[in-house]
Motif scaffolding. Sequence first.
Motif, PDB file in Angstrom:
ATOM      1  N   UNK A 102     -12.052  -3.790  -0.954  1.00 38.41           N
ATOM      2  CA  UNK A 102     -10.872  -2.928  -1.056  1.00 38.41           C
ATOM      3  C   UNK A 102     -11.028  -1.641  -0.252  1.00 38.41           C
ATOM      4  N   UNK A 103     -12.202  -1.460   0.357  1.00 38.32           N
ATOM      5  CA  UNK A 103     -12.476  -0.191   1.019  1.00 38.32           C
ATOM      6  C   UNK A 103     -12.792  -0.389   2.496  1.00 38.32           C
ATOM      7  N   UNK A 104     -12.110   0.353   3.361  1.00 39.23           N
ATOM      8  CA  UNK A 104     -12.463   0.282   4.790  1.00 39.23           C
ATOM      9  C   UNK A 104     -13.746   1.088   5.031  1.00 39.23           C
ATOM     10  N   UNK A 105     -14.492   0.698   6.048  1.00 35.08           N
ATOM     11  CA  UNK A 105     -15.738   1.407   6.358  1.00 35.08           C
ATOM     12  C   UNK A 105     -15.432   2.808   6.861  1.00 35.08           C
ATOM     13  N   UNK A 106     -16.409   3.709   6.664  1.00 40.09           N
ATOM     14  CA  UNK A 106     -16.306   5.076   7.200  1.00 40.09           C
ATOM     15  C   UNK A 106     -17.615   5.390   7.916  1.00 40.09           C
ATOM     16  N   UNK A 131       7.550  -0.758   8.987  1.00 39.49           N
ATOM     17  CA  UNK A 131       8.110   0.452   9.590  1.00 39.49           C
ATOM     18  C   UNK A 131       9.364   0.894   8.840  1.00 39.49           C
ATOM     19  N   UNK A 132      10.212  -0.062   8.506  1.00 37.11           N
ATOM     20  CA  UNK A 132      11.465   0.275   7.810  1.00 37.11           C
ATOM     21  C   UNK A 132      11.182   1.047   6.530  1.00 37.11           C
ATOM     22  N   UNK A 133      10.081   0.718   5.892  1.00 38.02           N
ATOM     23  CA  UNK A 133       9.743   1.429   4.666  1.00 38.02           C
ATOM     24  C   UNK A 133       8.955   2.699   4.980  1.00 38.02           C
ATOM     25  N   UNK A 134       7.850   2.554   5.673  1.00 35.99           N
ATOM     26  CA  UNK A 134       6.915   3.665   5.813  1.00 35.99           C
ATOM     27  C   UNK A 134       7.421   4.770   6.719  1.00 35.99           C
ATOM     28  N   UNK A 135       8.304   4.430   7.658  1.00 32.91           N
ATOM     29  CA  UNK A 135       8.782   5.469   8.569  1.00 32.91           C
ATOM     30  C   UNK A 135      10.059   6.130   8.074  1.00 32.91           C
ATOM     31  N   UNK A 136      10.539   5.697   6.920  1.00 27.63           N
ATOM     32  CA  UNK A 136      11.712   6.356   6.332  1.00 27.63           C
ATOM     33  C   UNK A 136      11.238   7.615   5.622  1.00 27.63           C
ATOM     34  N   UNK A 137      11.844   8.742   5.954  1.00 27.16           N
ATOM     35  CA  UNK A 137      11.354  10.006   5.394  1.00 27.16           C
ATOM     36  C   UNK A 137      11.560  10.103   3.887  1.00 27.16           C
ATOM     37  N   UNK A 138      12.368   9.217   3.332  1.00 26.60           N
ATOM     38  CA  UNK A 138      12.547   9.219   1.883  1.00 26.60           C
ATOM     39  C   UNK A 138      11.406   8.533   1.141  1.00 26.60           C
ATOM     40  N   UNK A 139      10.532   7.852   1.919  1.00 30.60           N
ATOM     41  CA  UNK A 139       9.471   7.075   1.280  1.00 30.60           C
ATOM     42  C   UNK A 139       8.144   7.826   1.347  1.00 30.60           C
ATOM     43  N   UNK A 140       7.508   7.992   0.202  1.00 32.58           N
ATOM     44  CA  UNK A 140       6.152   8.535   0.145  1.00 32.58           C
ATOM     45  C   UNK A 140       5.194   7.373  -0.057  1.00 32.58           C
ATOM     46  N   UNK A 141       4.270   7.233   0.882  1.00 39.00           N
ATOM     47  CA  UNK A 141       3.331   6.109   0.871  1.00 39.00           C
ATOM     48  C   UNK A 141       2.081   6.540   0.106  1.00 39.00           C
ATOM     49  N   UNK A 142       1.728   5.755  -0.933  1.00 37.57           N
ATOM     50  CA  UNK A 142       0.588   6.064  -1.801  1.00 37.57           C
ATOM     51  C   UNK A 142      -0.434   4.930  -1.712  1.00 37.57           C
ATOM     52  N   UNK A 143      -1.279   4.938  -0.675  1.00 35.79           N
ATOM     53  CA  UNK A 143      -2.240   3.848  -0.519  1.00 35.79           C
ATOM     54  C   UNK A 143      -3.460   4.019  -1.409  1.00 35.79           C
ATOM     55  N   UNK A 144      -4.246   2.962  -1.522  1.00 39.70           N
ATOM     56  CA  UNK A 144      -5.480   2.967  -2.324  1.00 39.70           C
ATOM     57  C   UNK A 144      -5.235   3.545  -3.717  1.00 39.70           C
ATOM     58  N   UNK A 145      -4.078   3.244  -4.249  1.00 40.56           N
ATOM     59  CA  UNK A 145      -3.670   3.767  -5.552  1.00 40.56           C
ATOM     60  C   UNK A 145      -3.436   2.613  -6.515  1.00 40.56           C
ATOM     61  N   UNK A 146      -4.059   2.681  -7.661  1.00 36.22           N
ATOM     62  CA  UNK A 146      -3.935   1.617  -8.660  1.00 36.22           C
ATOM     63  C   UNK A 146      -3.344   2.178  -9.942  1.00 36.22           C
TER      64      UNK A 146
END
Lengths: 81, 428, 364
Positions: free
Chosen positions: A68-72, B61-76
């Motif tokens: 789940x983790x990319x390398x750094x 792109x349609x999702x992530x490049x829309x300024x209304x969308x906040x992308x929360x990666x590596x989030x569980x």
Amino acid sequence: MTALVQLTVNGQAVEVVAGTSVAAAIAHADQAFRRSLSGERRSALCGMGVCFECRVTIDGVAQQQACMLPVRTGMRVVTDG
Amino acid sequence: MAERYDVLVIGAGPAGLAAASAAAAHGARVGLVDAQPRAGGQVWRHDVQHGVPALARRHAAAALENSNVTWLPQTRVVAAEAGGLLAEDAQRARHLEYGTLILATGARELLLPFPGWTLPGVTGAGGLQALAKQGWPLAGKRVVVAGSGPLLLATAASARRHGARVLAMFEQADRGTMIRFARGLWRWPARVVQAASLRAQLAGVPYRWGSVVTAAHGDDGLREVEVEEPHGRTRVACDYLAAGYGLVPNVELARMLGCRLESEGAHAHVCVDANQRTSVSNVYAVGETCGVGGRDSALIEGAIAGLAATGTTAGMARLQRRRRHARAFATHLREHFALAPHIRALAQPETLICRCEDVPLRALDGFADAREAKLATRCGMGPCQGRICGAALAEMGRFSFGSQRPPLFPARLETLASSMTEVAEPAT
Amino acid sequence: MSGYDLIVVGAGIVGAACADCASAEGLKVAIVESGSVGAGVTAAGMGHLVAVDGLPAELALARYSLGLWESLKDLPGSEFSRCGTLWIARDDHDRAGIPDKLARLRAAGSQAEAVDASQLHELEPSLAPGLAGGVLVPGEAVVYPPAVARQLVKRACGRGATLLHARAVELGDHEVTLDDGERLAGAVLVATGCGLPQLLPELPLRLRKGHLVITDRYPGMVRHQLVHMHYTDSAHGETDSVAFNVQPRPTGQLLIGSSREYGSNTTEVSLPMVRRMLRCVFEFLPCLRQLDALRIWAGLRPASVDGLPYIGRVAGRRGIWVAAGHEGLGVTTAPGTARLFVDQFLGKPTVLDMAPYDPARVAT
């Protein structure tokens, strides 16, 4: 031109393409991942963060899911293999 | 500190991306959450060598490049609290409040136990694809692909594309079933094209039906597999076995929120109405979470929910028609690739059923229910929280682990101790 | 109607221990359990074997019982692990209480020694700096109670005891009626924990909810079971409270507690309570912040009117006995409770004075 990332796996220097997962880097270094309770060698199974077989210690923090983790750069990976 | 979104989407695969972009296009402030570092889910997972298909790039792109969308990666997401979700990313806890929640949590692979399945080198079929895409070295490795359904072809093609030597594909469905499946495919021309393309990519790779890998052998790692084919048994020396028997919807968050679930066969999925609304008033569910349906239904359902969440009706009827057609393909698939009963019985008494706690199958004999078995054997008490063994046991017609307490995934104690309001609470 | 010398209702750790002890004396025993053996609060607790010095009668019972636990430690699956107990003094105020605590524990028969601040950190390097010291009781242990309960019932059945999967609904004169209408004749021991009010409503019982969190495996991070010096303030208080208590399991997982609250009769997890409990724990073990929790659950402790269990014959009834209401000490005091009950039942002298546990004490 893709960036390369240098890290160590059990002290061994590994170089992989940026975006590679820690799990893949461990495979590049030909190392095992963990030992099960009864001492079996285990490696990645599901590749998507569900099975928890790929847990290793990264920069001192244990039980990290490597897939789940990319390398750094400079990451120190220690496995239980 | 809580973050508030009009629409919070959990999962950034095709369904989640479609939902996020649809909602954002109609003015909603959208939060898009995914446990992975990049969007795409499984089917559109970013490939370190090959990137993603153009369609995937467009939707992302349609999702992530829309300024209304906040992308929360590596989030569980870890738990549900009043009006929001407790989540954690790589560094800290996040408190996510929402007006509407869209669950696009996808599906995971059904991994069934068989002798030797815990050997390094044995992976899921989707599992090997995921590993290949994240940079796992497969060049020159000998790969056997086994299991059921079109996922086998996709896995084999993916392995080949990453330089592996695919030795064979073993499909458990019999020849007659395969022919009937192929005959029904005309209704989905895109699928016919896709199937033909995959077969072309796999020219020269033996494809055997009515065949099952019954065991994996090796010491420190996989050395060979045993295959039962219609005409007898063989052994194939290999480095990887990618074994995939299907998909299981990820319903844990839905269950925790109290959404009504339904089972078709052994596994539950979330019930939704024509607008993808669950039984909980401001919670929607889309894609595989509602039953395995494939990428096309995921995209359509994501769009439906994104529109519904913003109160938009324009275009809804057309989307709903398209969804019916897309879902019908999933049904066609399911009917033809249902698992032969003996696959559920590959595990021997000594075969481990719980990989987290090393519990053999025979240890579960004699217990009246799942809870008793769990307490006595620790089966299901490990970090996977019963996801792997639970799905396998359900498929095998044995227990199912029922309740859903937090945390939804292993979570840092610091996250569980954090508070939405950050007001100091009494420590003693 | 079937006849027995003793019908034990409830096969949690207390009922199981009583059935085991009674069958060893040659009594014909029936065990009535509506769920699974050891699957109630027995399965929800920490499994700590600790002499807690809250009340003298509580300490006496615990010490007596810990001696008897030595003969149970080799039961299969018990996971008996003699990690020892370290009571921790946070500050000067806590430290001032060390001599008294030491005296009480030693008087009751515990091998206990005072440790100063530097010894404390040598014993447990993970502890937060600046703690004042504590009391070490090296002989104490942790166990896995559901397995012990199962083994005790198995042992009893090996001696001829009968395990019945049924629910007791009504008590009579030397008899109990089950939910399927069957009546069993014999003396009845009610050991139903939280279910006590259903059969013996005259014995006040409250449910005291507690939360626990278990982590992934981090071997060596914590070596002893760790308890705050004034843990019993929480145990014997009335308000919702948390008290520091962390235990290393043999697996290397850490079991984290504790919390207490009245007023809830469900085992639904309360995140605010968990939050409070964890913040308390971090003050003693800051390194726990980065560890992963795998599971959180809650259990209901059966709490009697005064913090001591009810053990003995039930006044105003004929042939009815009780062993219930152990709050958070059921596992520690199970074999002691069993021995005391069986001695009373057989008319033999008991090692302890039974007056503090006599159910008649609640009569107004």
